[in-house]
Design a protein around this motif. Sequence first.
Motif, PDB file in Angstrom:
ATOM      1  N   LEU A 122      75.423  60.093  53.363  1.00  0.00           N
ATOM      2  CA  LEU A 122      74.069  60.385  52.882  1.00  0.00           C
ATOM      3  C   LEU A 122      73.964  61.808  52.327  1.00  0.00           C
ATOM      4  O   LEU A 122      73.345  62.025  51.283  1.00  0.00           O
ATOM      5  N   GLN A 126      73.024  62.622  48.538  1.00  0.00           N
ATOM      6  CA  GLN A 126      71.828  63.429  48.244  1.00  0.00           C
ATOM      7  C   GLN A 126      72.183  64.639  47.374  1.00  0.00           C
ATOM      8  O   GLN A 126      71.516  64.917  46.381  1.00  0.00           O
ATOM      9  N   LYS A 127      73.245  65.319  47.749  1.00  0.00           N
ATOM     10  CA  LYS A 127      73.659  66.516  47.005  1.00  0.00           C
ATOM     11  C   LYS A 127      74.052  66.154  45.562  1.00  0.00           C
ATOM     12  O   LYS A 127      73.652  66.833  44.616  1.00  0.00           O
ATOM     13  N   TRP A 129      73.107  63.498  43.910  1.00  0.00           N
ATOM     14  CA  TRP A 129      71.901  63.022  43.221  1.00  0.00           C
ATOM     15  C   TRP A 129      71.116  64.206  42.652  1.00  0.00           C
ATOM     16  O   TRP A 129      70.659  64.173  41.518  1.00  0.00           O
ATOM     17  N   GLU A 130      70.983  65.251  43.466  1.00  0.00           N
ATOM     18  CA  GLU A 130      70.210  66.420  43.047  1.00  0.00           C
ATOM     19  C   GLU A 130      70.912  67.233  41.968  1.00  0.00           C
ATOM     20  O   GLU A 130      70.253  67.873  41.140  1.00  0.00           O
ATOM     21  N   ILE A 165      68.185  56.982  49.480  1.00  0.00           N
ATOM     22  CA  ILE A 165      67.822  58.211  48.763  1.00  0.00           C
ATOM     23  C   ILE A 165      66.707  57.934  47.754  1.00  0.00           C
ATOM     24  O   ILE A 165      65.725  58.676  47.669  1.00  0.00           O
ATOM     25  N   LYS A 169      63.844  57.952  51.814  1.00  0.00           N
ATOM     26  CA  LYS A 169      64.131  57.886  53.247  1.00  0.00           C
ATOM     27  C   LYS A 169      62.940  57.392  53.940  1.00  0.00           C
ATOM     28  O   LYS A 169      62.526  57.058  54.815  1.00  0.00           O
TER      29      LYS A 169
END
Length: 169
Positions: A122, A126-127, A129-130, A165, A169
């Motif tokens: 996750l 997340q990293k 994705w950003e 994501i 969440k």
Amino acid sequence: MSFQRKDYSNEQQKKSLSPSEAKVKIAAFCAYQERSQQEVRDKLYSYGLFSEEVEDLISLMITENFLNEERFAQSYVRGKFNLKKWGKIKIEQGLKQHRITVNCIKSGMREIEQDQYWETLLGLAQKKWETTHDTDLFKKKVKVHRYLLSRGFENDLVQAALEEIRSGK
């Protein structure tokens, strides 16, 4: 005045080690960090030893506990997961390249806790994705998905992580 280059090729060739010299070097090699039998075998062959001598030294390293495949697998899994954030697929492939037995691979893979594995996946998702700057959401999802697969994570888990994501969440 012209300078001629001296040919050092014959002088620089590695000389073969005796089995007793190789034993000292390979013990130090194994003591430095966990090694697979294949790594040790390759190193011994590079010392110019014959097959029987190599196998005898490997047996000796095992009996003296310098060499332990299960311990190597566990160490390898911990390092690749905790430090490099690799997924199980990539870790397993790496162990197979070291010619580790199936039982030792299973033992090594037990070093990964499921909760920690999910949190790592996750976090990476997340990293990525950003930091992926793509306005088209489909392309962005494909890039992140491909990235996580390349890290060795399982397809179904990658999809679940991306869904989590995207849903916030």
